[in-house]
Scaffold this motif. Structure first.
Motif, PDB file in Angstrom:
ATOM      1  N   UNK A 184      42.614  61.856  33.088  1.00  0.00           N
ATOM      2  CA  UNK A 184      42.565  60.862  32.017  1.00  0.00           C
ATOM      3  C   UNK A 184      41.716  61.358  30.843  1.00  0.00           C
ATOM      4  N   UNK A 185      40.558  61.887  31.114  1.00  0.00           N
ATOM      5  CA  UNK A 185      39.629  62.464  30.140  1.00  0.00           C
ATOM      6  C   UNK A 185      38.934  61.465  29.211  1.00  0.00           C
ATOM      7  N   UNK A 186      39.194  60.170  29.356  1.00  0.00           N
ATOM      8  CA  UNK A 186      38.535  59.191  28.473  1.00  0.00           C
ATOM      9  C   UNK A 186      38.416  57.833  29.160  1.00  0.00           C
ATOM     10  N   UNK A 187      38.052  57.832  30.429  1.00  0.00           N
ATOM     11  CA  UNK A 187      37.929  56.563  31.149  1.00  0.00           C
ATOM     12  C   UNK A 187      36.670  55.841  30.689  1.00  0.00           C
ATOM     13  N   UNK A 188      36.849  54.636  30.188  1.00  0.00           N
ATOM     14  CA  UNK A 188      35.730  53.787  29.769  1.00  0.00           C
ATOM     15  C   UNK A 188      36.201  52.342  29.827  1.00  0.00           C
ATOM     16  N   UNK A 189      35.283  51.409  29.719  1.00  0.00           N
ATOM     17  CA  UNK A 189      35.633  49.988  29.792  1.00  0.00           C
ATOM     18  C   UNK A 189      36.625  49.589  28.705  1.00  0.00           C
ATOM     19  N   UNK A 190      36.566  50.244  27.545  1.00  0.00           N
ATOM     20  CA  UNK A 190      37.508  49.896  26.462  1.00  0.00           C
ATOM     21  C   UNK A 190      38.931  50.331  26.781  1.00  0.00           C
ATOM     22  N   UNK A 191      39.085  51.266  27.738  1.00  0.00           N
ATOM     23  CA  UNK A 191      40.403  51.765  28.121  1.00  0.00           C
ATOM     24  C   UNK A 191      40.902  51.179  29.442  1.00  0.00           C
ATOM     25  N   UNK A 192      40.311  50.061  29.837  1.00  0.00           N
ATOM     26  CA  UNK A 192      40.774  49.332  31.013  1.00  0.00           C
ATOM     27  C   UNK A 192      41.171  47.936  30.541  1.00  0.00           C
ATOM     28  N   UNK A 193      42.460  47.606  30.705  1.00  0.00           N
ATOM     29  CA  UNK A 193      42.957  46.285  30.328  1.00  0.00           C
ATOM     30  C   UNK A 193      42.946  45.392  31.557  1.00  0.00           C
ATOM     31  N   UNK A 194      42.812  44.088  31.338  1.00  0.00           N
ATOM     32  CA  UNK A 194      42.734  43.145  32.453  1.00  0.00           C
ATOM     33  C   UNK A 194      43.938  42.213  32.457  1.00  0.00           C
ATOM     34  N   UNK A 195      44.574  42.127  33.608  1.00  0.00           N
ATOM     35  CA  UNK A 195      45.717  41.246  33.796  1.00  0.00           C
ATOM     36  C   UNK A 195      45.296  40.091  34.697  1.00  0.00           C
ATOM     37  N   UNK A 196      45.668  38.874  34.325  1.00  0.00           N
ATOM     38  CA  UNK A 196      45.376  37.716  35.173  1.00  0.00           C
ATOM     39  C   UNK A 196      46.389  37.652  36.298  1.00  0.00           C
ATOM     40  N   UNK A 197      45.916  37.400  37.488  1.00  0.00           N
ATOM     41  CA  UNK A 197      46.774  37.247  38.656  1.00  0.00           C
ATOM     42  C   UNK A 197      46.299  35.995  39.386  1.00  0.00           C
ATOM     43  N   UNK A 198      47.179  35.013  39.499  1.00  0.00           N
ATOM     44  CA  UNK A 198      46.811  33.763  40.162  1.00  0.00           C
ATOM     45  C   UNK A 198      47.341  33.791  41.583  1.00  0.00           C
ATOM     46  N   UNK A 199      46.442  33.614  42.518  1.00  0.00           N
ATOM     47  CA  UNK A 199      46.804  33.559  43.938  1.00  0.00           C
ATOM     48  C   UNK A 199      46.804  32.091  44.358  1.00  0.00           C
ATOM     49  N   UNK A 200      47.956  31.608  44.740  1.00  0.00           N
ATOM     50  CA  UNK A 200      48.057  30.211  45.161  1.00  0.00           C
ATOM     51  C   UNK A 200      47.765  30.125  46.664  1.00  0.00           C
ATOM     52  N   UNK A 201      46.788  29.278  46.975  1.00  0.00           N
ATOM     53  CA  UNK A 201      46.362  29.118  48.366  1.00  0.00           C
ATOM     54  C   UNK A 201      46.385  27.644  48.710  1.00  0.00           C
ATOM     55  N   UNK A 202      46.454  27.318  49.990  1.00  0.00           N
ATOM     56  CA  UNK A 202      46.464  25.899  50.380  1.00  0.00           C
ATOM     57  C   UNK A 202      45.234  25.136  49.881  1.00  0.00           C
ATOM     58  N   UNK A 203      44.094  25.818  49.772  1.00  0.00           N
ATOM     59  CA  UNK A 203      42.868  25.151  49.334  1.00  0.00           C
ATOM     60  C   UNK A 203      42.667  25.236  47.814  1.00  0.00           C
ATOM     61  N   UNK A 204      43.669  25.695  47.097  1.00  0.00           N
ATOM     62  CA  UNK A 204      43.566  25.777  45.636  1.00  0.00           C
ATOM     63  C   UNK A 204      43.961  27.148  45.123  1.00  0.00           C
ATOM     64  N   UNK A 205      43.943  27.287  43.825  1.00  0.00           N
ATOM     65  CA  UNK A 205      44.319  28.553  43.184  1.00  0.00           C
ATOM     66  C   UNK A 205      43.090  29.425  42.979  1.00  0.00           C
ATOM     67  N   UNK A 206      43.297  30.705  43.096  1.00  0.00           N
ATOM     68  CA  UNK A 206      42.226  31.677  42.908  1.00  0.00           C
ATOM     69  C   UNK A 206      42.685  32.662  41.841  1.00  0.00           C
ATOM     70  N   UNK A 207      41.871  32.829  40.808  1.00  0.00           N
ATOM     71  CA  UNK A 207      42.211  33.719  39.707  1.00  0.00           C
ATOM     72  C   UNK A 207      41.567  35.082  39.921  1.00  0.00           C
ATOM     73  N   UNK A 208      42.370  36.119  39.827  1.00  0.00           N
ATOM     74  CA  UNK A 208      41.883  37.492  39.916  1.00  0.00           C
ATOM     75  C   UNK A 208      42.135  38.174  38.584  1.00  0.00           C
ATOM     76  N   UNK A 209      41.250  39.053  38.176  1.00  0.00           N
ATOM     77  CA  UNK A 209      41.492  39.917  37.030  1.00  0.00           C
ATOM     78  C   UNK A 209      41.798  41.304  37.580  1.00  0.00           C
ATOM     79  N   UNK A 210      43.005  41.771  37.317  1.00  0.00           N
ATOM     80  CA  UNK A 210      43.459  43.057  37.839  1.00  0.00           C
ATOM     81  C   UNK A 210      43.335  44.107  36.737  1.00  0.00           C
ATOM     82  N   UNK A 211      42.525  45.149  36.962  1.00  0.00           N
ATOM     83  CA  UNK A 211      42.353  46.175  35.928  1.00  0.00           C
ATOM     84  C   UNK A 211      43.547  47.123  35.865  1.00  0.00           C
TER      85      UNK A 211
END
Length: 93
Positions: A45-72
């Motif tokens: 990659x040669x330039x890994x940094x926080x600015x080069x990591x995008x975050x995708x929302x992923x909602x996990x539906x569970x019987x006790x409610x929804x859980x939000x994950x941020x997937x890099x």
């Protein structure tokens, strides 16, 4: 384009107390998995940094409610190069 912007934008705008250790480990694990994936193709990659990591929302539906994950997602391969080999290889589980 990802709606949640880059990891650096997320970290600068959130309350650090709200980012749990589990969240931090999930982000680190996801980034490591992404880097491991591109290394399988002999890419550096040669330039890994926080600015080069995008975050995708992923909602996990569970019987006790929804859980939000941020997937890099590792992005910006403008400085990426093909590995010429000769170095040590480290495999992650």
């Amino acid at each position: 384009f990802m709606r949640n912007k880059s990891m650096v934008d997320y970290l600068m705008s959130c309350n650090p107390a709200e980012v749990t250790m589990r969240n931090r480990l999930e982000l680190c694990s996801g980034i490591a998995a992404g880097m491991n994936h591109i290394h399988k193709f002999k890419l550096l990659h040669n330039d890994l940094s926080a600015r080069n990591v995008l975050l995708e929302e992923c909602v996990e539906r569970r019987p006790d409610g929804c859980l939000l994950h941020l997937v890099p997602k590792v992005s910006d391969f403008g400085l990426a190069s093909k590995s010429k080999g000769g170095g040590k290889t480290v495999n992650f589980p």
